[in-house]
Design an enzyme around this catalytic site. Structure first.
Site, short mmCIF file in Angstrom:
data_model
loop_
_atom_site.label_atom_id
_atom_site.label_comp_id
_atom_site.label_asym_id
_atom_site.label_seq_id
_atom_site.Cartn_x
_atom_site.Cartn_y
_atom_site.Cartn_z
CB SER A 60 -2.81 -42.86 -37.42
OG SER A 60 -2.43 -41.99 -36.38
N1 SAH Z 1 -3.93 -41.45 -31.82
C1 SAH Z 1 -4.86 -40.59 -32.50
C2 SAH Z 1 -4.22 -39.72 -33.56
C3 SAH Z 1 -3.44 -38.65 -32.93
S1 SAH Z 1 -3.04 -37.22 -33.87
C4 SAH Z 1 -6.00 -41.37 -33.10
O1 SAH Z 1 -6.03 -42.60 -32.96
O2 SAH Z 1 -6.91 -40.75 -33.66
C5 SAH Z 1 -1.91 -36.57 -32.67
C6 SAH Z 1 -2.56 -36.02 -31.44
O3 SAH Z 1 -1.50 -35.64 -30.56
C7 SAH Z 1 -3.36 -34.75 -31.67
O4 SAH Z 1 -4.69 -34.95 -31.27
C8 SAH Z 1 -2.65 -33.69 -30.85
O5 SAH Z 1 -3.53 -32.78 -30.23
C9 SAH Z 1 -1.93 -34.54 -29.81
N2 SAH Z 1 -0.79 -33.90 -29.18
C10 SAH Z 1 0.20 -33.16 -29.73
N3 SAH Z 1 1.07 -32.73 -28.80
C11 SAH Z 1 0.62 -33.21 -27.59
C12 SAH Z 1 1.08 -33.10 -26.24
N4 SAH Z 1 2.15 -32.41 -25.91
N5 SAH Z 1 0.37 -33.75 -25.29
C13 SAH Z 1 -0.74 -34.44 -25.60
N6 SAH Z 1 -1.23 -34.57 -26.84
C14 SAH Z 1 -0.56 -33.96 -27.84
#
Ligand code: SAH
Length: 212
Positions: A60
């Site tokens: 993000s």
């Molecule tokens: N917080 C992260 C950015 C996350 S991007 C950072 O600081 O870099 C969103 C993430 O959510 C992705 O890696 C994706 O794989 C994860 N995601 C999506 N659906 C999910 C689920 N049901 N359970 C766990 N993770 C999930």
């Protein structure tokens, strides 16, 4: 390594976006975003923009990380859950503010890579593992704070159930690929209160484990 100049620019961008909480600003000055961005985009790690990471996901934008962290009002005794480890950057910042951070991602590979960075940075109060966060984390519940860093159509019911009374959850809601609303949910004695914070754009929260 983040230079003093880059650190100043980061803090400037954060303040411009409305991040005022000094604990949040200090944590974000300490955690080097460059440690979480690999390959082609590494030299853009200090710009205030989202960047691609492995598995088609994104790290993000720092100002959004700052605003979400500020809205979560994390206290030093808190147990925090993050859904969507991604690069691990958000979890690292939370780890400086909370007692313990649990973070899960549906992509095993992202969890493994984030764990290496946590280890390298000496962030010992983060527990990261692969899991489908939409199902909640029954073994570790309840949580003082929950942050979801992927967009859901609604806050997943199992996660609402795992929030303590007085607890706060921050998440983007809305259809994927559209503008989403960042919302703050507070659990009261009698139910849940919702507050809309701003518009954001996140990758979708997807049910089930990822392919790698
Ligand atoms: N917080 C992260 C950015 C996350 S991007 C950072 O600081 O870099 C969103 C993430 O959510 C992705 O890696 C994706 O794989 C994860 N995601 C999506 N659906 C999910 C689920 N049901 N359970 C766990 N993770 C999930």
């Amino acid at each position: 390594m983040m230079t003093d100049e880059q650190r100043m620019q980061l803090v400037f961008a954060l303040r411009q976006s409305g991040v005022r909480d000094t604990r949040v600003l200090e944590a974000m000055e300490k955690i080097d975003r460059g440690a979480f961005v690999k390959g082609l985009f590494a030299d853009r790690a200090y710009e205030d923009m989202p960047l691609p990471i492995a598995c088609g996901q994104t790290i993000s934008q720092p100002s959004v990380v700052g605003l979400m962290t500020q809205a979560l009002k994390v206290e030093p005794r808190h147990k925090v859950l993050e859904i969507g480890t991604g690069s691990g950057y958000q979890a690292a910042i939370l780890s400086l503010l909370a007692r313990r951070v649990y973070t899960v991602d549906r992509h095993k590979r992202l969890v493994a890579e984030a764990q290496e960075v946590f280890h390298r940075l000496g962030l010992v109060n983060i527990t990261a593992f692969p899991a489908d966060g939409t199902r909640g984390l029954e073994d570790q519940a309840p949580f003082d704070r929950i942050m979801i860093t992927a967009a859901a159509e609604d806050p997943p019911a199992p996660l609402l159930a795992e929030l303590k009374t007085g607890g706060i959850m921050v998440l983007p809601v809305g259809q994927s690929d559209a503008v989403q609303a960042l919302i703050k949910v507070t659990r009261t004695e009698t139910g849940f209160e919702y507050e809309e914070l701003r518009q954001v754009r996140f990758v979708p929260l997807v049910e089930g484990m990822g392919p790698e």
